[in-house]
Design a protein around this motif. Structure first.
Motif, PDB file in Angstrom:
ATOM      1  N   GLY A  26       3.332   4.334  -0.379  1.00 53.06           N
ATOM      2  CA  GLY A  26       3.231   4.926  -1.816  1.00 53.06           C
ATOM      3  C   GLY A  26       4.443   5.667  -1.990  1.00 53.06           C
ATOM      4  O   GLY A  26       5.291   6.317  -1.076  1.00 53.06           O
ATOM      5  N   SER A  27       4.286   6.426  -3.037  1.00 51.63           N
ATOM      6  CA  SER A  27       5.507   7.388  -3.306  1.00 51.63           C
ATOM      7  C   SER A  27       5.115   8.879  -3.067  1.00 51.63           C
ATOM      8  O   SER A  27       4.219   9.123  -2.218  1.00 51.63           O
ATOM      9  N   ALA A  28       6.263   9.683  -2.941  1.00 47.04           N
ATOM     10  CA  ALA A  28       5.915  11.239  -2.261  1.00 47.04           C
ATOM     11  C   ALA A  28       4.746  11.808  -3.019  1.00 47.04           C
ATOM     12  O   ALA A  28       3.944  12.635  -2.436  1.00 47.04           O
ATOM     13  N   GLY A  29       4.574  11.708  -4.360  1.00 46.82           N
ATOM     14  CA  GLY A  29       3.460  12.340  -4.993  1.00 46.82           C
ATOM     15  C   GLY A  29       2.157  11.594  -5.091  1.00 46.82           C
ATOM     16  O   GLY A  29       1.130  12.276  -5.284  1.00 46.82           O
ATOM     17  N   ASN A  30       2.289  10.567  -4.338  1.00 48.97           N
ATOM     18  CA  ASN A  30       0.934   9.772  -4.460  1.00 48.97           C
ATOM     19  C   ASN A  30       0.932   8.760  -3.170  1.00 48.97           C
ATOM     20  O   ASN A  30       0.552   7.633  -3.198  1.00 48.97           O
ATOM     21  N   SER A  31       0.983   9.584  -1.864  1.00 48.31           N
ATOM     22  CA  SER A  31       1.266   8.561  -0.592  1.00 48.31           C
ATOM     23  C   SER A  31       0.005   8.580   0.178  1.00 48.31           C
ATOM     24  O   SER A  31      -0.792   9.414   0.071  1.00 48.31           O
ATOM     25  N   VAL A  32      -0.145   7.503   0.986  1.00 44.53           N
ATOM     26  CA  VAL A  32      -1.062   7.310   1.774  1.00 44.53           C
ATOM     27  C   VAL A  32      -0.776   7.327   3.394  1.00 44.53           C
ATOM     28  O   VAL A  32       0.387   6.552   3.568  1.00 44.53           O
ATOM     29  N   PRO A  71       7.846   1.288  10.831  1.00 48.35           N
ATOM     30  CA  PRO A  71       7.166   2.507  10.692  1.00 48.35           C
ATOM     31  C   PRO A  71       8.234   3.554   9.710  1.00 48.35           C
ATOM     32  O   PRO A  71       9.373   3.294   9.624  1.00 48.35           O
ATOM     33  N   THR A  72       7.462   4.692   9.069  1.00 46.75           N
ATOM     34  CA  THR A  72       8.162   5.435   8.358  1.00 46.75           C
ATOM     35  C   THR A  72       8.936   6.508   9.220  1.00 46.75           C
ATOM     36  O   THR A  72       9.974   6.862   9.069  1.00 46.75           O
ATOM     37  N   GLY A  73       8.386   6.658  10.610  1.00 44.85           N
ATOM     38  CA  GLY A  73       9.084   7.520  11.566  1.00 44.85           C
ATOM     39  C   GLY A  73       8.584   6.980  12.913  1.00 44.85           C
ATOM     40  O   GLY A  73       7.490   6.409  13.002  1.00 44.85           O
ATOM     41  N   GLY A  74       9.092   7.813  14.128  1.00 48.99           N
ATOM     42  CA  GLY A  74       8.637   7.388  15.442  1.00 48.99           C
ATOM     43  C   GLY A  74       9.584   6.335  15.943  1.00 48.99           C
ATOM     44  O   GLY A  74      10.456   5.246  15.380  1.00 48.99           O
TER      45      GLY A  74
END
Length: 263
Positions: A26-32, A71-74
């Motif tokens: 999702g987006s920064a304002g509506n992320s999961v 992944p988004t990070g790691g």
């Protein structure tokens, strides 16, 4: 036995290492947040089940560890080599060289024979096809007499055995299995789980399996439990009873969190 830690490197005595792996949708304002800083290390020749309540992040964990999702990070390491966020071509080559994947719905090509389905990963990778090795692998999963049949001529259990042979034929460092018995009857499921356990204990394969079934999880050497995108427990030498008890406990915790959150 699974080990948890925050070391920022991996050694070749680890089949799989995840370091602070995060995955956001999702987006920064509506992320999961599907994965929230997961770290783990698995030695070669182990069978690990991954379990958790619905929405806990177990399928996301499997997909990120197997290179099917970024992944988004790691960091993710397979056999000491880091899976980087480079080109899709590089990522595909990494997966073909090091990873096998078994899907719940088999994902066999209907127009190809059993033997052709098993040799397909080798053809796609441009690797030499050792026909004898491929046939031996199919014999290991009990399909030595079905080489020239097509998927429609096989039972569900037999099709999943083809999928297992296809995953094993490239000699991957890690085999990931996503609910591999979910589409099978009880007897076929037991046969498939026995095959996966034999791949580990007789041939030194490393298997990581997502499942919701305590009986399936009991075939593994250990179980990792996820909740809210984090590893919250580890159970060595699982039995159906101990797994079911732990899952009930996690489910109760999840219910309490939803009540507190007003969901």
């Amino acid at each position: 036995m699974a080990r948890h830690g925050n070391a920022n490197s991996a050694t070749t005595d680890e089949a799989l290492r995840l370091v602070s792996v995060r995955k956001m949708y999702g987006s920064a304002g509506n992320s999961v947040t599907a994965l929230d800083g997961v770290s783990l290390a698995l030695p070669p020749g182990t069978f690990t089940a991954v379990m958790g309540p619905s929405g806990s992040g177990k399928s996301t964990l499997l997909q990120c560890a197997a290179g099917l999702d970024q992944p988004t990070g790691g960091q993710v390491f397979v056999d000491g080599a880091e899976m980087t966020g480079g080109s899709e071509t590089a990522l595909t080559k990494f997966r073909r060289d090091r990873i096998g994947f078994i899907f719940q719905q088999f994902n066999l090509l209907p127009t190809l024979t059993v033997l052709q389905n098993v040799t397909l990963p080798l053809r796609l990778a441009g690797r030499r096809i050792d026909r004898k090795h491929c046939i031996t692998t199919l014999q290991r999963v009990g399909l030595g007499d079905r080489l020239h049949h097509r998927p429609a001529e096989l039972s569900g259990g037999q099709q999943q055995r083809v999928a297992i042979a296809r995953a094993l034929v490239t000699n991957p460092k890690v085999v990931f299995a996503d609910e591999p018995t979910g589409a099978l009857d009880t007897r076929s499921a037991r046969d498939v789980l026995t095959l996966l356990a034999e791949a580990v204990h007789l041939y030194g394969q490393t298997v990581v399996m997502v499942t919701h079934d305590p009986i399936a999880a009991s075939y593994a050497d250990s179980v990792l439990f996820l909740a809210d995108g984090q590893i919250v427990g580890h159970l060595p030498r699982p039995t159906p009873e101990t797994v079911a008890e732990r899952m009930t406990h996690l489910g109760d915790q999840a219910d309490r969190r939803r009540v507190i959150a007003g969901v």
